[in-house]
Design a protein around this motif. Sequence first.
Motif, PDB file in Angstrom:
ATOM      1  N   ALA A   1     -40.156  68.823  10.705  1.00 61.74           N
ATOM      2  CA  ALA A   1     -39.474  68.554  11.979  1.00 61.74           C
ATOM      3  C   ALA A   1     -40.109  69.368  13.085  1.00 61.74           C
ATOM      4  N   ASP A   2     -39.941  68.863  14.316  1.00 64.12           N
ATOM      5  CA  ASP A   2     -40.413  69.563  15.516  1.00 64.12           C
ATOM      6  C   ASP A   2     -39.263  69.736  16.481  1.00 64.12           C
ATOM      7  N   GLY A   3     -39.214  70.855  17.144  1.00 68.94           N
ATOM      8  CA  GLY A   3     -38.184  71.109  18.149  1.00 68.94           C
ATOM      9  C   GLY A   3     -38.773  71.774  19.366  1.00 68.94           C
ATOM     10  N   GLY A   4     -37.915  71.995  20.365  1.00 72.71           N
ATOM     11  CA  GLY A   4     -38.387  72.603  21.593  1.00 72.71           C
ATOM     12  C   GLY A   4     -38.887  74.027  21.397  1.00 72.71           C
ATOM     13  N   MET A   5     -38.210  74.781  20.524  1.00 73.56           N
ATOM     14  CA  MET A   5     -38.571  76.174  20.297  1.00 73.56           C
ATOM     15  C   MET A   5     -39.597  76.349  19.180  1.00 73.56           C
ATOM     16  N   GLY A   6     -39.721  75.371  18.304  1.00 69.10           N
ATOM     17  CA  GLY A   6     -40.662  75.559  17.205  1.00 69.10           C
ATOM     18  C   GLY A   6     -40.690  74.396  16.253  1.00 69.10           C
ATOM     19  N   THR A   7     -41.423  74.584  15.151  1.00 66.17           N
ATOM     20  CA  THR A   7     -41.553  73.576  14.108  1.00 66.17           C
ATOM     21  C   THR A   7     -40.845  74.063  12.838  1.00 66.17           C
TER      22      THR A   7
ATOM     23  N   LEU B   1     -38.525  85.152  -4.319  1.00 69.16           N
ATOM     24  CA  LEU B   1     -37.343  84.645  -5.023  1.00 69.16           C
ATOM     25  C   LEU B   1     -37.595  83.310  -5.720  1.00 69.16           C
ATOM     26  N   GLN B   2     -38.828  82.810  -5.621  1.00 69.80           N
ATOM     27  CA  GLN B   2     -39.211  81.574  -6.304  1.00 69.80           C
ATOM     28  C   GLN B   2     -38.254  80.417  -5.962  1.00 69.80           C
ATOM     29  N   ARG B   3     -38.173  80.121  -4.682  1.00 67.51           N
ATOM     30  CA  ARG B   3     -37.327  79.021  -4.233  1.00 67.51           C
ATOM     31  C   ARG B   3     -37.930  78.418  -2.978  1.00 67.51           C
ATOM     32  N   ARG B   4     -37.534  77.194  -2.684  1.00 70.83           N
ATOM     33  CA  ARG B   4     -37.976  76.547  -1.451  1.00 70.83           C
ATOM     34  C   ARG B   4     -36.979  76.859  -0.344  1.00 70.83           C
ATOM     35  N   VAL B   5     -37.492  77.066   0.848  1.00 70.68           N
ATOM     36  CA  VAL B   5     -36.667  77.374   2.011  1.00 70.68           C
ATOM     37  C   VAL B   5     -37.158  76.562   3.193  1.00 70.68           C
ATOM     38  N   ALA B   6     -36.362  76.530   4.261  1.00 72.18           N
ATOM     39  CA  ALA B   6     -36.791  75.948   5.531  1.00 72.18           C
ATOM     40  C   ALA B   6     -37.232  77.096   6.428  1.00 72.18           C
ATOM     41  N   LEU B   7     -38.409  76.993   6.974  1.00 65.79           N
ATOM     42  CA  LEU B   7     -38.949  78.075   7.816  1.00 65.79           C
ATOM     43  C   LEU B   7     -39.226  77.543   9.204  1.00 65.79           C
ATOM     44  N   LYS B   8     -38.580  78.144  10.195  1.00 65.11           N
ATOM     45  CA  LYS B   8     -38.789  77.744  11.591  1.00 65.11           C
ATOM     46  C   LYS B   8     -39.806  78.689  12.215  1.00 65.11           C
ATOM     47  N   LEU B   9     -40.895  78.109  12.672  1.00 64.85           N
ATOM     48  CA  LEU B   9     -42.002  78.865  13.246  1.00 64.85           C
ATOM     49  C   LEU B   9     -42.028  78.615  14.740  1.00 64.85           C
ATOM     50  N   MET B  10     -42.058  79.680  15.543  1.00 62.44           N
ATOM     51  CA  MET B  10     -42.038  79.495  16.990  1.00 62.44           C
ATOM     52  C   MET B  10     -43.235  78.668  17.425  1.00 62.44           C
ATOM     53  N   ALA B  11     -43.003  77.711  18.302  1.00 67.92           N
ATOM     54  CA  ALA B  11     -44.047  76.787  18.746  1.00 67.92           C
ATOM     55  C   ALA B  11     -45.220  77.556  19.320  1.00 67.92           C
TER      56      ALA B  11
ATOM     57  N   GLY C   1     -47.234  76.606  21.472  1.00 66.44           N
ATOM     58  CA  GLY C   1     -47.388  76.398  22.909  1.00 66.44           C
ATOM     59  C   GLY C   1     -46.553  77.330  23.759  1.00 66.44           C
ATOM     60  N   LEU C   2     -45.562  77.994  23.163  1.00 63.45           N
ATOM     61  CA  LEU C   2     -44.712  78.892  23.936  1.00 63.45           C
ATOM     62  C   LEU C   2     -45.447  80.192  24.227  1.00 63.45           C
ATOM     63  N   PRO C   3     -45.248  80.748  25.409  1.00 59.38           N
ATOM     64  CA  PRO C   3     -45.892  82.016  25.717  1.00 59.38           C
ATOM     65  C   PRO C   3     -45.343  83.118  24.819  1.00 59.38           C
ATOM     66  N   ALA C   4     -46.253  83.938  24.298  1.00 56.95           N
ATOM     67  CA  ALA C   4     -45.844  85.026  23.401  1.00 56.95           C
ATOM     68  C   ALA C   4     -45.285  86.194  24.206  1.00 56.95           C
ATOM     69  N   SER C   5     -44.317  85.878  25.059  1.00 61.90           N
ATOM     70  CA  SER C   5     -43.735  86.898  25.919  1.00 61.90           C
ATOM     71  C   SER C   5     -42.560  87.558  25.233  1.00 61.90           C
ATOM     72  N   ALA C   6     -42.164  88.685  25.758  1.00 65.05           N
ATOM     73  CA  ALA C   6     -41.004  89.396  25.205  1.00 65.05           C
ATOM     74  C   ALA C   6     -39.751  88.542  25.324  1.00 65.05           C
ATOM     75  N   GLN C   7     -39.639  87.767  26.422  1.00 64.26           N
ATOM     76  CA  GLN C   7     -38.464  86.929  26.626  1.00 64.26           C
ATOM     77  C   GLN C   7     -38.380  85.813  25.582  1.00 64.26           C
ATOM     78  N   ALA C   8     -39.533  85.152  25.297  1.00 60.50           N
ATOM     79  CA  ALA C   8     -39.542  84.077  24.308  1.00 60.50           C
ATOM     80  C   ALA C   8     -39.208  84.615  22.918  1.00 60.50           C
ATOM     81  N   ARG C   9     -39.784  85.777  22.600  1.00 59.89           N
ATOM     82  CA  ARG C   9     -39.489  86.375  21.296  1.00 59.89           C
ATOM     83  C   ARG C   9     -38.017  86.779  21.205  1.00 59.89           C
ATOM     84  N   SER C  10     -37.510  87.301  22.299  1.00 61.22           N
ATOM     85  CA  SER C  10     -36.110  87.729  22.308  1.00 61.22           C
ATOM     86  C   SER C  10     -35.181  86.550  22.078  1.00 61.22           C
ATOM     87  N   GLN C  11     -35.482  85.435  22.715  1.00 62.01           N
ATOM     88  CA  GLN C  11     -34.636  84.251  22.541  1.00 62.01           C
ATOM     89  C   GLN C  11     -34.699  83.740  21.110  1.00 62.01           C
TER      90      GLN C  11
END
Length: 663
Positions: free
Chosen positions: A17-23, A32-42, A44-54
Amino acid sequence: MSGRQIGNRYLLERRIADGGMGTIWVAHDAQLQRRVALKLMALGLPASAQARSQFEQEARTIAQLQNPHVVQVHDYGVDGDTPYIVMELLEGEDLETRLARQGRLPTAAVATLVQQVARALAAAHAAGIVHQDLKPANLFLARVDAEEVVKVLDFGLARLGAEAQAAARPAGKVMGTPRYMSPEQLRGEPHVDHRSDVWSLAVVAYRALTGHFPFSGDVLGEVRRGALVQAVPPSQALPGLGKELDALFAQALEETPARRFQSALEFSSAFASRVETRRRAAKVLVIDDEPSTEVMMRQRFRKLIREAQYEFLFASDGLDGLAKLRQHPDTDVVLSDINMPNMDGITFLSQVSEVNPLVKVIIVSAYSDMDKIRQVIHRGAFDFLVKPIDFADLEATIAKALRSATELRELVRSTEENQLLRLFVHKSLLERVAPLLPGHGMVLSERDEATVAFMDVPGFVTQARQEHPERALGRLNAVLDVVVPELTGRGGVVDRFIGDAVMVVFRGPQHLSRALEACLAARRQLREMTFRHGEQSAYAQGIRIGLDSGEVLCGSVGTRKLGRLDYAVIGEAVSVAARLALVAAKEQLLITETLRQRLGGTIESVRLEGRTLPGASAELLHDVVGRQEEHPARAADTATVEVKTPKESQESGTLAVHVAKSG
């Protein structure tokens, strides 16, 4: 990106899936040998302190909410310059996907949805969290064991506690999805509280209930500019719904927060109570070309009309009657004359099941028409009356038909709205229900036009011999959990499970079209689950499908002496569909040449040269590739290719087929 390790622990497998904040990725947790969902920050977003904070705030927000209806967070971290959130991996689909496919949900299903979302919001609001982006795409319908559980996703725009008030956004700045945003959020007001989420929940419920939005896009612009607008009452958006819910949505969608429901639970409770106590008048459609008929009926039943026990509709002929039924799908009984212009009563009777399969039809004839009575009975009329009308007999016959229609609707509704009955109707339950119905279970015996789908898992029996029973059945049920909701979601009813196969029957308006789309959707959904979970998952077993359509017998089958009765659907369509499924290979959806011609140019299929239906040598077989409109036009109508014979076949070598465009 696939194969990249995040945080020295999570191996990315597939992006889902894709979203505004990430994929969103399916990842393997090596620790733990299990599958998980991992949200990775997009990226394209600026690696600013504000984006990371959000991004970090989203993780902290969800982590605070230990609620079964909120997606759970397992971990948070930063890999290099990229923040990530690790969450539970859910199986199912979001509400937006389901509504796009089905249009709307049954009323009881909406009540359940609202109740579960309200519980999640209550937990969030108690923690001082306002979601601010509640919409169908952020409501996930997760399959948990044998149940469907709603999970609220994506708290990326949420405001957290007092921190939210201190860091309130500047006036005029708007973030969210406009269709679901409250007036105060649309206008960019700095202080938006939990009642904004109540508004959004009401919009979600309105759309799920009616298939429409309460406001048009133009109206939203007026709201933002400060204009006062009112939502379209749901009874207008969906004729036949009744007006009991109009006042509820008018309050829930009040522009001023103080006039709305003050909590999500309050709205949920009010919605559930309206649904449970909703009672409507019995609806009777009278079809007759005599103008005096309407006056006579209204006069005769004036007391019952005044007491709101009966509601009468009137049509001038069969054609007008079919139109009225389309406008009023909740009609219970039809009282129709035989001799009328444009479309007579017998022709109407032959077509009514395509418009409303649950309605009961009473035919009125003159003594001179007695030779036609056998025709109307064979065509499925509930009863008949002769002219001149005996009004005492008329009232008793309508009352009897209403009781039968009500019992049938209740049975269908319970099958549709109860998840257990939708997936599996146990014989013992039917045995308890049957004696309560008129005729001790035989009231539902009838002829009808239907489409039957048989679907099973190829090679399951052979593989199951080599596995532990619990593992084998677990794999089978995993496949059925995916494909059966696709069939029942389009109006199919599970008739029975037979070994590793399921038989589903489609009746009513456009039953063939709905059945075909349901089978294609089931196949697509299983392919998607295989893609998400890999070739080693249970979903990779695949399915094979047989589909046929025609007249069937429906009714109680069994022996009263042993106290065993089962409601069954019997007919050539059932037999043909079962045999087609038996000879199909993995991923194939087989139909006969006869059915392909009936479908005309609506499908694209592959003709299997040299293959015929067992027991019917003249019937060529076709594998349905998809709907005609789903595939670009090809230069030629047919093309010859070679495909390997399926492993299940005893033949060897290759098999010539033709890609044929129907029609």
